[in-house]
Design a protein around this motif. Structure first.
Motif, mmCIF file in Angstrom:
data_model
loop_
_atom_site.group_PDB
_atom_site.id
_atom_site.type_symbol
_atom_site.label_atom_id
_atom_site.label_comp_id
_atom_site.label_asym_id
_atom_site.label_seq_id
_atom_site.Cartn_x
_atom_site.Cartn_y
_atom_site.Cartn_z
ATOM 1 N N GLU A 1 0.834 -1.097 0.030
ATOM 2 C CA GLU A 1 0.228 -0.245 0.330
ATOM 3 C C GLU A 1 1.423 1.054 0.165
ATOM 4 N N ASP A 2 0.151 1.892 -1.117
ATOM 5 C CA ASP A 2 1.038 3.642 -0.792
ATOM 6 C C ASP A 2 -0.178 4.266 -0.810
ATOM 7 N N SER A 3 0.328 4.667 1.010
ATOM 8 C CA SER A 3 -1.446 5.530 1.514
ATOM 9 C C SER A 3 -0.971 7.072 0.791
ATOM 10 N N ASN A 4 1.027 7.459 0.347
ATOM 11 C CA ASN A 4 0.462 8.757 0.105
ATOM 12 C C ASN A 4 -0.298 9.147 -1.292
ATOM 13 N N THR A 5 -0.358 8.104 -2.081
ATOM 14 C CA THR A 5 -0.788 8.564 -3.530
ATOM 15 C C THR A 5 -2.349 7.715 -3.362
ATOM 16 N N ASP A 6 -3.160 6.540 -2.248
ATOM 17 C CA ASP A 6 -4.255 5.696 -2.217
ATOM 18 C C ASP A 6 -3.573 4.783 -3.764
ATOM 19 N N THR A 7 -2.763 4.588 -4.105
ATOM 20 C CA THR A 7 -2.453 3.534 -5.016
ATOM 21 C C THR A 7 -2.321 2.095 -4.375
ATOM 22 N N ARG A 8 -1.801 1.538 -4.722
ATOM 23 C CA ARG A 8 -1.272 -0.271 -4.428
ATOM 24 C C ARG A 8 -0.225 -0.387 -5.863
ATOM 25 N N ILE A 9 0.695 -1.133 -5.074
ATOM 26 C CA ILE A 9 1.816 -1.435 -6.067
ATOM 27 C C ILE A 9 2.307 -3.041 -5.650
ATOM 28 N N ILE A 10 1.806 -3.759 -7.063
ATOM 29 C CA ILE A 10 2.529 -5.454 -7.354
ATOM 30 C C ILE A 10 3.611 -5.453 -7.885
ATOM 31 N N VAL A 11 3.847 -6.284 -6.872
ATOM 32 C CA VAL A 11 5.451 -6.524 -6.704
ATOM 33 C C VAL A 11 5.239 -8.205 -7.025
ATOM 34 N N LEU A 12 5.853 -8.613 -8.573
ATOM 35 C CA LEU A 12 5.404 -9.213 -9.165
ATOM 36 C C LEU A 12 7.808 -10.070 -9.174
ATOM 37 N N THR A 13 7.662 -11.350 -8.523
ATOM 38 C CA THR A 13 8.899 -12.130 -8.976
ATOM 39 C C THR A 13 8.886 -12.838 -10.074
#
Lengths: 151, 162
Positions: free
Chosen positions: B22-34
């Motif tokens: 969760e990136d609460s600063n921008t109300d976005t989410r970061i999907i981390v893939l490997t």
């Protein structure tokens, strides 16, 4: 019995920090408010305003998914209201068969608007929705509560 | 489209969704893939909060009382017999990723254009593999973002939404 409804508009509900889709019947006799989340409200708003976003939004993707196999949305029906949760069915034809798929009203409405499909509400839902309560609630709204969708 | 999996001759790289941050600063989410080869390199995609939460729920195999948007798409597929075969992250332009969803029904193959968020949310629900082209993998952002991401996650502890 089902009644055809039109999407009359979207409002912000500051008390619940949610959005309300206002459905009305053709005679303007019945009103059915449906509380939806912010992203669903945004999606319905884009469809109402005929705005094509640069990238397909979730319901545009849903429509492409159905279009890819020639599945057609015939209608959507708001079927039930239970403890403030509304239930809906999306009616489709695919190949030679008809299907009724369980959905939230927000998804059903967002998809219906993109498919030029009619929206219906069952009589029991309209009856259950106390219009008195709604009018009281609407009276308490201030003018500045309207038109805040872009925030 | 036939069996061709990519426009280029290079093999696709399979990715797995590692986590949603969760990136609460921008109300976005970061999907981390490997990559599924055990290497630590990550691929990050920024998505909206609703789409991010949909992906998080699929990862957690959380069941909501009512079907959410991507559950409805999956449900259409189940009713009609449409199979989600795979999704491919095919391009990146001006920091926007593009995805293609490969569908199949009774021998008929179709592809549809999608945002990575919708494609990933559907793939996880249908247990379909997620691929990225070599070209997009090379052009990924995030190679210097691992430290920043760790910091963001540390900050998030105790500030998760209620």
């Amino acid at each position: 019995m089902i009644t055809q409804m039109q999407v009359k508009g979207l409002m912000f509900d500051p008390y619940n920090n949610a959005y309300i889709v206002i459905l009305r019947d053709e005679n303007q006799a019945e009103m059915l408010p449906i509380w939806v989340g912010k992203s669903e409200a945004g999606s319905i708003s884009l469809a109402l305003e005929n705005v094509a976003p640069p990238r397909p939004m979730t319901h545009d993707f849903m429509k492409s998914y159905l279009d890819a196999f020639n599945a057609k949305v015939i209608s959507v029906v708001i079927t039930d209201l239970n403890e403030n949760t509304y239930f809906a069915k999306v009616h489709l034809t695919y190949e030679d068969s008809e299907y009724a798929v369980d959905s939230r009203p927000s998804d059903a409405i967002a998809l219906a608007l993109r498919s030029q499909a009619p929206i219906f509400a069952s009589e029991s839902v309209i009856r259950k929705q106390s219009s008195e309560e709604l009018e009281q609630w609407l009276e308490n709204l201030k003018p500045e509560d309207f038109g805040k969708l872009d925030s | 489209m036939g069996e061709q999996t990519s426009h280029s001759a290079e093999p696709l790289i399979e990715l797995i969704v590692n986590r949603v941050v969760e990136d609460s600063n921008t109300d976005t989410r970061i999907i981390v893939l490997t990559r599924n080869n055990g290497e630590a390199e990550t691929f990050m995609v920024w998505v909206g909060s609703a789409e991010g939460e949909s992906i998080r729920r699929a990862l957690d195999t959380a069941v909501t009382p009512r079907p959410m948007s991507h559950d409805l798409i999956k449900s259409f597929g189940e009713h009609f017999g449409i199979k989600t075969e795979r999704i491919v992250l095919t391009d990146v332009k001006s920091s926007t990723y593009y995805a293609t969803v490969y569908l199949e029904n009774k021998g008929v193959a179709r592809t549809i254009d999608a945002r990575p968020s919708d494609a990933i949310a559907l793939a996880l629900r249908c247990h379909a593999p997620i691929y990225v082209t070599q070209d997009v993998w090379r052009r990924r952002s995030g190679q210097n973002l691992d430290a920043w991401l760790t910091k963001l996650e540390t900050k998030n502890i105790g500030t998760q939404e209620v």
